[in-house]
Motif scaffolding. Structure first.
Motif, PDB file in Angstrom:
ATOM      1  N   HIS A   1       0.982  -1.275  -0.064  1.00  0.00           N
ATOM      2  CA  HIS A   1       0.165  -0.006   0.232  1.00  0.00           C
ATOM      3  C   HIS A   1       0.826   1.099   0.038  1.00  0.00           C
ATOM      4  O   HIS A   1       0.770   2.292  -0.912  1.00  0.00           O
ATOM      5  CB  HIS A   1      -1.140   0.310   1.229  1.00  0.00           C
ATOM      6  CG  HIS A   1      -1.522   1.368   1.389  1.00  0.00           C
ATOM      7  ND1 HIS A   1      -2.921   1.423   0.721  1.00  0.00           N
ATOM      8  CD2 HIS A   1      -1.563   2.497   1.975  1.00  0.00           C
ATOM      9  CE1 HIS A   1      -3.136   2.759   0.872  1.00  0.00           C
ATOM     10  NE2 HIS A   1      -2.188   3.256   2.363  1.00  0.00           N
ATOM     11  N   ALA A   2       2.102   1.453   0.702  1.00  0.00           N
ATOM     12  CA  ALA A   2       3.176   2.363   0.847  1.00  0.00           C
ATOM     13  C   ALA A   2       3.283   2.632  -0.229  1.00  0.00           C
ATOM     14  O   ALA A   2       3.710   3.653  -0.873  1.00  0.00           O
ATOM     15  CB  ALA A   2       3.397   2.227   2.121  1.00  0.00           C
ATOM     16  N   PHE A   3       4.396   1.885  -1.177  1.00  0.00           N
ATOM     17  CA  PHE A   3       4.704   1.880  -2.306  1.00  0.00           C
ATOM     18  C   PHE A   3       3.893   2.013  -3.381  1.00  0.00           C
ATOM     19  O   PHE A   3       4.631   3.137  -4.053  1.00  0.00           O
ATOM     20  CB  PHE A   3       4.900   0.509  -2.236  1.00  0.00           C
ATOM     21  CG  PHE A   3       5.931   0.005  -4.036  1.00  0.00           C
ATOM     22  CD1 PHE A   3       7.185   0.012  -3.960  1.00  0.00           C
ATOM     23  CD2 PHE A   3       5.660  -0.125  -4.916  1.00  0.00           C
ATOM     24  CE1 PHE A   3       8.219   0.631  -5.105  1.00  0.00           C
ATOM     25  CE2 PHE A   3       6.120  -0.090  -6.226  1.00  0.00           C
ATOM     26  CZ  PHE A   3       7.058  -0.305  -6.513  1.00  0.00           C
TER      27      PHE A   3
ATOM     28  N   LEU B   1       4.786   5.131 -13.228  1.00  0.00           N
ATOM     29  CA  LEU B   1       3.848   3.486 -14.138  1.00  0.00           C
ATOM     30  C   LEU B   1       4.907   1.941 -13.731  1.00  0.00           C
ATOM     31  O   LEU B   1       6.167   2.120 -13.595  1.00  0.00           O
ATOM     32  CB  LEU B   1       4.222   2.596 -15.578  1.00  0.00           C
ATOM     33  CG  LEU B   1       3.135   2.108 -15.433  1.00  0.00           C
ATOM     34  CD1 LEU B   1       1.716   2.159 -15.089  1.00  0.00           C
ATOM     35  CD2 LEU B   1       3.581   1.442 -17.249  1.00  0.00           C
ATOM     36  N   VAL B   2       4.276   1.258 -12.606  1.00  0.00           N
ATOM     37  CA  VAL B   2       4.527   0.443 -11.829  1.00  0.00           C
ATOM     38  C   VAL B   2       4.500  -0.922 -11.841  1.00  0.00           C
ATOM     39  O   VAL B   2       3.537  -0.900 -12.981  1.00  0.00           O
ATOM     40  CB  VAL B   2       4.027  -0.094 -10.859  1.00  0.00           C
ATOM     41  CG1 VAL B   2       4.249  -1.124 -10.208  1.00  0.00           C
ATOM     42  CG2 VAL B   2       4.965   0.673  -9.151  1.00  0.00           C
TER      43      VAL B   2
ATOM     44  N   PRO C   1      13.401  -0.844 -13.437  1.00  0.00           N
ATOM     45  CA  PRO C   1      12.504   0.368 -13.621  1.00  0.00           C
ATOM     46  C   PRO C   1      11.468   0.252 -11.981  1.00  0.00           C
ATOM     47  O   PRO C   1      11.998  -0.527 -11.148  1.00  0.00           O
ATOM     48  CB  PRO C   1      11.286  -0.459 -14.658  1.00  0.00           C
ATOM     49  CG  PRO C   1      12.384  -1.537 -15.275  1.00  0.00           C
ATOM     50  CD  PRO C   1      13.010  -1.862 -14.689  1.00  0.00           C
ATOM     51  N   ARG C   2      10.792   0.159 -11.656  1.00  0.00           N
ATOM     52  CA  ARG C   2      10.002   0.460 -10.478  1.00  0.00           C
ATOM     53  C   ARG C   2       9.199  -0.669 -10.582  1.00  0.00           C
ATOM     54  O   ARG C   2       8.024  -0.749 -11.525  1.00  0.00           O
ATOM     55  CB  ARG C   2       8.778   2.344 -10.418  1.00  0.00           C
ATOM     56  CG  ARG C   2       8.486   2.467  -8.527  1.00  0.00           C
ATOM     57  CD  ARG C   2       7.331   3.239  -8.634  1.00  0.00           C
ATOM     58  NE  ARG C   2       7.934   4.165  -8.910  1.00  0.00           N
ATOM     59  CZ  ARG C   2       8.623   4.454  -7.423  1.00  0.00           C
ATOM     60  NH1 ARG C   2       7.951   4.519  -5.730  1.00  0.00           N
ATOM     61  NH2 ARG C   2       8.879   6.126  -7.233  1.00  0.00           N
TER      62      ARG C   2
ATOM     63  N   PHE D   1      10.644  -2.611  -2.571  1.00  0.00           N
ATOM     64  CA  PHE D   1      10.141  -3.231  -3.122  1.00  0.00           C
ATOM     65  C   PHE D   1       9.030  -4.372  -2.685  1.00  0.00           C
ATOM     66  O   PHE D   1       9.591  -5.496  -2.719  1.00  0.00           O
ATOM     67  CB  PHE D   1      11.483  -4.179  -4.257  1.00  0.00           C
ATOM     68  CG  PHE D   1      11.113  -5.542  -4.790  1.00  0.00           C
ATOM     69  CD1 PHE D   1      10.438  -5.133  -5.909  1.00  0.00           C
ATOM     70  CD2 PHE D   1      11.339  -7.157  -4.480  1.00  0.00           C
ATOM     71  CE1 PHE D   1      10.586  -6.402  -7.043  1.00  0.00           C
ATOM     72  CE2 PHE D   1      10.916  -7.491  -5.213  1.00  0.00           C
ATOM     73  CZ  PHE D   1      10.733  -7.586  -6.406  1.00  0.00           C
ATOM     74  N   PRO D   2       7.616  -4.177  -3.285  1.00  0.00           N
ATOM     75  CA  PRO D   2       7.051  -5.055  -2.122  1.00  0.00           C
ATOM     76  C   PRO D   2       6.384  -6.231  -2.546  1.00  0.00           C
ATOM     77  O   PRO D   2       7.045  -6.913  -4.206  1.00  0.00           O
ATOM     78  CB  PRO D   2       5.953  -4.640  -1.880  1.00  0.00           C
ATOM     79  CG  PRO D   2       6.223  -3.246  -3.055  1.00  0.00           C
ATOM     80  CD  PRO D   2       7.606  -3.134  -3.487  1.00  0.00           C
TER      81      PRO D   2
END
Length: 423
Positions: free
Chosen positions: A6-8, A18-19, A44-45, A99-100
């Motif tokens: 959630h925080a990520f 964009l993740v 990338p993220r 990195f969740p």
């Protein structure tokens, strides 16, 4: 708790980046850890994924145990059989605030899976009482609703530990293809509301890339607008899936389809993209395949801005709202409303063979490439004024519709910019 999903995602939304996320899952601890590390280090993220094996998905833990004991290769990570300590150890030094990791599974009865992921310290998963029921088996809708109700309530209790449990609706991916956008949006939003009704405060709503970029962008924007109205007080974001149907057979075609999904996500304002890889047409993707896909998607998205203006409306949002409103009118308990909606045909998925699905709706791909209704049964939308006769659709014609996207991308010429991205 490290690696809180959630925080990520809240931070990613703030930056507008964009993740990108794979659907990766492997049957051994070492390979799963290697896949997660490669995802984290791709550039990338990214979000990591634990996709579970097919035995775990259907609750056949005895067969999963025998496969593990025999050293047989599983097609995903057996989180229940391995136990929480093994998973915690596998994630140590991998999962982190930047990195969740999300668990993806496909179960209509997710209780043991939710218990296992919570025990392992994880806080994000996906699915839903409809989207993880109809496409994957014959579990009655009412049983899936009951199982998801209890599992969602238990998952929501994770908040008492200070974490924010996150649930993603798979509703925008029903069967992956040939489902008009309004129904995908309706199921995604209804599942998000179901999660919220049972204590979840952080959700994501999915939409799978379909057959026409303009129609898809209109749909993603409609999903945003409807969620903003119907999920007050809930943290939510939209996740786009690269095309879930028959994938292009050529490397250039598959990667251009992925790049198109990334552009759709960025133009439509989605926060996250689930990628597919060049290997999809022939085999289970390798770690390297997934890393390539993550990088291609991120590169494609980096050259696109969110569109200032929405595309011209073709009525997708209005139609989705009609469906949602009719279902919500059936009962204050959204789970009961969902069950009743299928019994009455107010929810009815084209070409879905599940026993609880009415099977009276049909869709077709129009000449302009858009998905349209050919028959709506008792779905609470206007009857189509025109449409193809799909009641007499032959197997060859259905295969042609299912192959439409593959054929388009395998034969379309590439622009100079596309060649640069795909090289």
């Amino acid at each position: 708790m490290t690696g809180t999903f959630h925080a990520f995602m809240a931070e990613a939304a703030r930056t507008g980046e964009l993740v990108v996320q794979p659907r990766m899952g492997f049957g051994t601890v070492d390979r799963m850890r290697a896949g997660l590390l490669a995802t984290r280090n791709a550039g990338p993220r990214t979000v990591g994924t634990l996709t579970l094996d097919s035995y775990t998905r259907v609750g056949d833990f005895a067969t999963a145990a025998r496969a593990i004991h025999a050293g047989d290769e599983l097609n995903g990570y057996p989180i229940v059989n391995l136990g929480p300590e093994v998973t915690r150890e596998m994630l140590a030094g991998v999962r982190a605030p930047d990195f969740p990791v999300q668990v993806r599974h496909g179960s209509a009865a997710p209780g043991p899976i939710v218990d296992a992921l919570v025990a392992a310290g994880l806080d994000a998963t996906e699915g839903g009482p409809i989207s993880y029921c109809l496409p994957y088996g014959r579990t009655p809708v009412n049983r899936s609703v009951a199982a998801w109700r209890e599992a969602t309530k238990r998952f929501a209790e994770l908040a008492s530990s200070g974490a924010t449990p996150h649930l993603e609706s798979f509703g925008g991916c029903l069967l992956g293809q040939l489902c008009p956008p309004s129904l995908l949006i309706a199921v995604a939003v209804l599942e998000g509301m179901f999660f919220a009704q049972h204590g979840i405060t952080s959700v994501s709503l999915s939409y799978a890339q379909q057959t026409h970029p303009g129609q898809d962008e209109e749909a993603v924007r409609a999903l945003h607008d409807i969620a903003a109205d119907l999920l007050p007080g809930i943290s939510w974001h939209v996740v786009v899936y690269a095309y879930m149907g028959l994938y292009p057979a050529t490397r250039s075609g598959s990667l251009e389809l992925l790049a198109a999904a990334a552009r759709l996500a960025k133009r439509g304002g989605a926060a996250r993209l689930i990628v597919k890889t060049p290997a999809e047409a022939s085999q289970i993707p390798s770690i390297d395949d997934n890393v390539t896909a993550l990088r291609i998607a991120a590169a494609a998205a980096a050259h696109v801005e969110r569109a200032d203006r929405a595309p011209e409306s073709t009525g997708i949002e209005a139609e989705a709202r009609q469906i949602i409103d009719r279902v919500l009118d059936l009962h204050d308990d959204i789970g009961r409303a969902l069950t009743a909606a299928f019994a009455l045909g107010f929810l009815d998925v084209p070409y879905c063979l599940h026993p609880d699905n009415g099977g009276r709706t049909r869709s077709y791909i129009a000449g302009d490439g858009r998905l349209r209704w050919a028959a709506t049964g008792t779905l609470p939308v206007l009857e189509p004024a025109t449409g193809a006769d799909t009641n007499g659709m032959t197997a060859t014609e259905l295969l042609g519709a299912l192959s439409y996207v593959r054929n388009h991308y395998d034969t379309a010429p590439l622009s100079g910019r596309q060649k640069e991205l795909l090289s």
